[in-house]
Design an enzyme around this catalytic site. Structure first.
Site, PDB file in Angstrom:
ATOM      1  N   PRO A 127       0.823  -1.227   0.000  1.00 19.58           N
ATOM      2  CA  PRO A 127       0.000   0.000   0.000  1.00 19.58           C
ATOM      3  C   PRO A 127       0.855   1.273   0.000  1.00 19.58           C
ATOM      4  O   PRO A 127       0.366   2.343  -0.338  1.00 19.58           O
ATOM      5  CB  PRO A 127      -0.809  -0.107   1.293  1.00 19.58           C
ATOM      6  CG  PRO A 127      -0.737  -1.528   1.704  1.00 19.58           C
ATOM      7  CD  PRO A 127       0.574  -2.047   1.186  1.00 19.58           C
ATOM      8  N   GLU A 162       2.145  -8.951   8.613  1.00 21.07           N
ATOM      9  CA  GLU A 162       2.151  -7.486   8.701  1.00 21.07           C
ATOM     10  C   GLU A 162       3.046  -6.863   7.634  1.00 21.07           C
ATOM     11  O   GLU A 162       3.009  -5.656   7.403  1.00 21.07           O
ATOM     12  CB  GLU A 162       2.601  -7.016  10.095  1.00 21.07           C
ATOM     13  CG  GLU A 162       1.695  -7.460  11.224  1.00 21.07           C
ATOM     14  CD  GLU A 162       0.228  -7.158  10.968  1.00 21.07           C
ATOM     15  OE1 GLU A 162      -0.076  -5.985  10.697  1.00 21.07           O
ATOM     16  OE2 GLU A 162      -0.591  -8.086  11.022  1.00 21.07           O
ATOM     17  N   ARG A 186      -1.499  -8.432 -20.950  1.00 18.36           N
ATOM     18  CA  ARG A 186      -2.388  -8.129 -22.080  1.00 18.36           C
ATOM     19  C   ARG A 186      -1.889  -6.965 -22.923  1.00 18.36           C
ATOM     20  O   ARG A 186      -2.384  -6.739 -24.025  1.00 18.36           O
ATOM     21  CB  ARG A 186      -3.830  -7.929 -21.619  1.00 18.36           C
ATOM     22  CG  ARG A 186      -4.080  -6.708 -20.787  1.00 18.36           C
ATOM     23  CD  ARG A 186      -5.465  -6.772 -20.164  1.00 18.36           C
ATOM     24  NE  ARG A 186      -6.555  -6.844 -21.136  1.00 18.36           N
ATOM     25  CZ  ARG A 186      -6.915  -5.845 -21.936  1.00 18.36           C
ATOM     26  NH1 ARG A 186      -6.285  -4.708 -21.871  1.00 18.36           N
ATOM     27  NH2 ARG A 186      -7.902  -5.981 -22.784  1.00 18.36           N
ATOM     28  N   ASP A 215      -8.592  -0.142 -25.958  1.00 20.84           N
ATOM     29  CA  ASP A 215      -8.976  -0.361 -24.568  1.00 20.84           C
ATOM     30  C   ASP A 215      -9.437   0.916 -23.903  1.00 20.84           C
ATOM     31  O   ASP A 215      -8.977   2.001 -24.239  1.00 20.84           O
ATOM     32  CB  ASP A 215      -7.764  -0.851 -23.754  1.00 20.84           C
ATOM     33  CG  ASP A 215      -7.545  -2.334 -23.911  1.00 20.84           C
ATOM     34  OD1 ASP A 215      -8.412  -2.993 -24.480  1.00 20.84           O
ATOM     35  OD2 ASP A 215      -6.497  -2.803 -23.452  1.00 20.84           O
TER      36      ASP A 215
HETATM   37  N1  4HQ Z   1      -0.828  -5.370   0.909  1.00 20.40           N
HETATM   38  N2  4HQ Z   1      -1.585  -3.084  -3.137  1.00 20.40           N
HETATM   39  C1  4HQ Z   1       1.078  -6.939   1.239  1.00 20.40           C
HETATM   40  C2  4HQ Z   1      -1.729  -4.628   0.150  1.00 20.40           C
HETATM   41  C3  4HQ Z   1      -1.424  -4.180  -1.214  1.00 20.40           C
HETATM   42  C4  4HQ Z   1      -2.154  -3.204  -1.943  1.00 20.40           C
HETATM   43  C5  4HQ Z   1      -1.145  -5.515   2.312  1.00 20.40           C
HETATM   44  C6  4HQ Z   1       0.450  -5.856   0.426  1.00 20.40           C
HETATM   45  C7  4HQ Z   1      -0.410  -6.587   3.042  1.00 20.40           C
HETATM   46  C8  4HQ Z   1       1.658  -7.677   3.457  1.00 20.40           C
HETATM   47  N3  4HQ Z   1      -0.448  -4.575  -2.040  1.00 20.40           N
HETATM   48  N4  4HQ Z   1       0.983  -6.678   2.660  1.00 20.40           N
HETATM   49  N5  4HQ Z   1      -3.222  -2.532  -1.531  1.00 20.40           N
HETATM   50  O1  4HQ Z   1      -2.784  -4.314   0.627  1.00 20.40           O
HETATM   51  O2  4HQ Z   1      -0.540  -3.907  -3.184  1.00 20.40           O
END
Ligand code: 4HQ
Length: 248
Positions: A90, A117, A155, A170
């Site tokens: 994230p 985590e 794609r 697209d």
């Molecule tokens: N993660 N976009 C991996 C995500 C996430 C997202 C949360 C990634 C938990 C361990 N990854 N960790 N949104 O939510 O890519």
């Protein structure tokens, strides 16, 4: 152009479906792009094969141990030529169609999927060059995010969609949402099909589709609309079909 994707994951099953299903399945079977998974658990040396441990500083949850993860990344890296190592997180750059096209330009991608985590920060500092996010919500692991990224990138690769259809058509290729689509029957539960689509007039059909995409984007995605500079063709399409239509 991308020829190989490696995925570092404790759950390869999450990614392996891409090899057999639909468009990605065909692209991967054709050999134009390769996909290989590496499981950090296979790089553990302790009897319990543990891949996580408690966080320094305390608190809930577990953190992925650095050594099995680093060894998996390094094994993937040594298996072929130079690669970009990217983690799904994230905290990363938000993936959009522009990012997808950038990623498709790389020769090799190694995607690191965290669980629990997250991963030990030192692995990110030492071995990971980029972080990408698929959106502002929390997943239980990076695998679904990696699957989304891989699908969108594959794609885009030349020849994957075939000759009959071009990726330039697209939605988002041009910063616009897609137009509505219809198929047979022409009367379905008393509902018809826009007259223009059955007219056989290809220039009018193209202009209608363009106007629909423009109206939709203006109505549903003001964020995309505000960045837009209208071309002469767009203005002509909107002048031809100036009426607003209801957007579901
Ligand atoms: N993660 N976009 C991996 C995500 C996430 C997202 C949360 C990634 C938990 C361990 N990854 N960790 N949104 O939510 O890519």
């Amino acid at each position: 152009m991308l020829s190989r994707i490696d995925v570092i994951t404790l759950f390869p099953e999450w990614v392996e479906g891409l090899k057999t299903l639909g468009l990605t399945g065909r692209a991967l079977a054709s050999g134009r792009v390769a996909l290989k998974c590496w499981n950090p658990r296979d790089f553990t040396v302790d009897v319990h094969r543990s891949v996580d441990d408690r966080p320094y500083g305390g608190g809930p949850g577990m953190v992925m141990r650095p050594e099995p993860l680093a060894n998996a990344i390094e094994a993937a890296r040594s298996d072929a030529g130079p690669a970009t190592v990217a983690c799904l997180s994230p905290q990363g750059r938000r993936l959009d169609q522009r990012g997808v096209l950038e990623l498709a330009e790389r020769e090799r991608l190694i995607l690191v999927c965290g669980r629990y985590e997250g991963v030990d920060q030192r692995v990110l500092d030492q071995l990971v060059e980029e972080e990408w996010s698929i959106g502002d919500y929390v997943l239980s692991g990076g695998e679904p995010a990696a699957a989304v990224l891989i699908d969108a990138v594959i794609r885009q690769l030349p020849g994957v969609l075939g000759h009959e259809r071009s990726v330039v058509e697209d939605s988002f290729a041009d910063g616009l949402l897609d137009c509505p689509h219809y198929t047979r029957p022409e009367d379905w539960r008393g509902l018809g099909v826009p007259e223009v689509l059955t007219s056989g007039d290809h220039a009018r059909i193209a202009q209608w589709r363009r106007a629909q995409a423009l109206h939709r984007t203006r109505r549903l995605r003001p964020d995309l609309w505000s960045e837009r500079v209208l071309s002469a063709e767009d203005k002509a399409a909107l002048a031809h079909w100036p009426e607003e239509f209801s957007v579901k």
